[in-house]
Design a protein around this motif. Structure first.
Motif, short mmCIF file in Angstrom:
data_model
loop_
_atom_site.label_atom_id
_atom_site.label_comp_id
_atom_site.label_asym_id
_atom_site.label_seq_id
_atom_site.Cartn_x
_atom_site.Cartn_y
_atom_site.Cartn_z
N ASN A 210 32.91 95.88 73.61
CA ASN A 210 33.67 96.00 74.86
C ASN A 210 32.77 96.28 76.06
O ASN A 210 33.26 96.57 77.15
CB ASN A 210 34.76 97.07 74.74
N GLY A 211 31.45 96.23 75.85
CA GLY A 211 30.51 96.37 76.96
C GLY A 211 30.24 97.79 77.40
O GLY A 211 29.59 98.00 78.43
N THR A 212 30.71 98.78 76.64
CA THR A 212 30.58 100.17 77.09
C THR A 212 29.29 100.85 76.59
O THR A 212 29.06 102.01 76.92
CB THR A 212 31.79 101.01 76.63
N ALA A 254 26.00 93.65 83.92
CA ALA A 254 26.42 92.26 84.16
C ALA A 254 27.22 92.15 85.46
O ALA A 254 27.02 91.21 86.24
CB ALA A 254 27.26 91.77 82.98
N GLN A 255 28.08 93.10 85.72
CA GLN A 255 28.90 93.06 86.92
C GLN A 255 28.05 93.18 88.19
O GLN A 255 28.30 92.49 89.19
CB GLN A 255 29.95 94.17 86.88
N ILE A 256 27.03 94.04 88.15
CA ILE A 256 26.14 94.19 89.31
C ILE A 256 25.41 92.89 89.60
O ILE A 256 25.32 92.44 90.75
CB ILE A 256 25.14 95.34 89.07
N ILE A 257 24.87 92.26 88.56
CA ILE A 257 24.12 91.01 88.75
C ILE A 257 25.03 89.91 89.28
O ILE A 257 24.68 89.17 90.21
CB ILE A 257 23.46 90.60 87.42
N LEU A 258 26.23 89.80 88.71
CA LEU A 258 27.17 88.77 89.16
C LEU A 258 27.57 88.99 90.62
O LEU A 258 27.70 88.04 91.39
CB LEU A 258 28.40 88.76 88.26
N THR A 269 31.96 87.12 78.66
CA THR A 269 32.70 86.91 77.42
C THR A 269 32.31 87.99 76.42
O THR A 269 31.13 88.21 76.17
CB THR A 269 32.37 85.53 76.81
N PHE A 270 33.28 88.68 75.87
CA PHE A 270 33.01 89.72 74.88
C PHE A 270 32.93 89.09 73.50
O PHE A 270 33.80 88.31 73.11
CB PHE A 270 34.09 90.80 74.93
N VAL A 271 31.86 89.43 72.78
CA VAL A 271 31.62 88.85 71.45
C VAL A 271 31.58 89.98 70.42
O VAL A 271 31.51 91.16 70.77
CB VAL A 271 30.30 88.05 71.43
#
Length: 328
Positions: A210-212, A254-258, A269-271
């Motif tokens: 979940n990216g945490t 990822a959010q900062i870069i985007l 995409t969560f894998v």
């Protein structure tokens, strides 16, 4: 008179950046050895050939015959960056990690015993300490080693070998353990350059679970300054943590870069989560600050912008690394 420094793994990410850092000082004669696996990039070290105090030798630290030729000269200092470092690859097959990270380190330690070098800096990782929960204090140098994947286990094994050579033989050795590095010349199999490459090409950005999961992000130039400080003023037998107090979740990175690139978060995409995925890494670097006066100087916001600018200006370097490393 210049000190003679042997850099192992100097065509890799941190090693090449460290050579670049040392060459600015003009106080060292540098020999760089690298096995030139997929992670060793010729373009990363091409510029160094212009320096009269730099020499490259293709050699593998696991090959004693090749090392004997390298050590026909005496070195004041060895800085050992040579390592297999990608956790995912270690989970798929741990053999090369044990071979390079453990046996290769042992071979260098033997050269210390043979008095072929004055001292050695072993470059290690915070991953040897294991994983932290959200409310736990960052790891200090006295925390026990508790690695949770084959890569970190191989680095912990190497650290224990290094410690044993100091305790048994009083060999002049120092260990540094850093948090996650990022910056120019990092192989695109790693998280930040992979995010950058996928974002630039509007490709899906895979994020585990979940990216945490949380990492403390250290700009590579700050890391190089820390190693240089330890190399010059660190005490034999000591361990020094190197961190930056820049903890971020993988999703947050990822959010900062985007956001900087003006790209949509829909690319994320969560894998399925990585096997044995450590939740959080963070180190307490007070010892390095108190004893040797080092402190990080580059914020994550400034560092990530510098990193983005470099990758956008070196797009061909990224593509070549992707093809060589057989990754997407």
């Amino acid at each position: 008179m210049n000190k003679k420094v042997l850099i192992t793994g100097g065509a890799g990410f941190i090693g090449s950046n460290f050579i670049r850092h040392l060459l600015k000082t003009k106080n060292y004669d540098i020999t760089n050895i690298d096995a030139m696996t997929y992670a060793g990039n010729e373009e990363s070290i091409k510029e160094f050939s212009n320096y009269s105090n730099y020499l490259f030798i293709k050699a593998d630290i696991t090959n004693n015959r090749e090392l004997d030729k390298v050590f026909s000269d005496h070195y004041d200092i060895i800085v050992n960056f040579a390592a297999e470092t990608h956790v995912d690859r270690s989970i798929q097959n741990a053999s090369s990690f044990i071979h390079t990270n453990v046996i290769g380190t042992h071979n260098l330690l033997q050269k210390i015993l043979e008095e072929k070098a004055g001292k050695m800096i072993q470059i290690s990782t915070d991953e040897v300490y294991g994983s932290l929960e959200l409310n736990e204090n960052p790891f200090t140098e006295t925390n026990p080693l508790s690695p949770n994947n084959p890569y970190s286990a191989s680095k912990a094994s190497a650290d224990l070998l290094v410690r044993s050579f100091y305790k048994t033989y009083k060999a002049p050795i120092i260990i540094t353990r850093c948090s996650n590095n990022y910056g120019p010349y990092q192989h695109p199999e790693k998280l930040i350059p992979k995010i950058i490459y996928h974002a630039l090409n509007n490709l899906e950005i895979p994020i585990y679970g979940n990216g945490t999961n949380i990492r403390d992000w250290l700009f590579v130039e700050d890391h190089c300054r820390a190693i240089h400080t330890v190399m010059e003023r660190g005490l034999s037998g000591e361990i020094y943590n190197i961190g930056s107090n820049n903890e971020r979740t993988n999703l947050g990175v990822a959010q900062i870069i985007l956001k900087i690139l003006g790209k949509s978060e829909e690319l994320i995409t969560f894998v399925s989560d990585r096997k044995g995925h450590d939740y959080r890494y963070a180190v307490n670097w007070n010892k390095l600050n108190d004893k040797l006066g080092w402190t990080p100087s580059i914020s994550f916001e400034d560092g990530i912008r510098k990193t983005l600018e470099w990758y956008m200006n070196h797009y061909q370097w990224i593509e070549k690394s992707i093809k060589t490393g057989d990754i997407t």
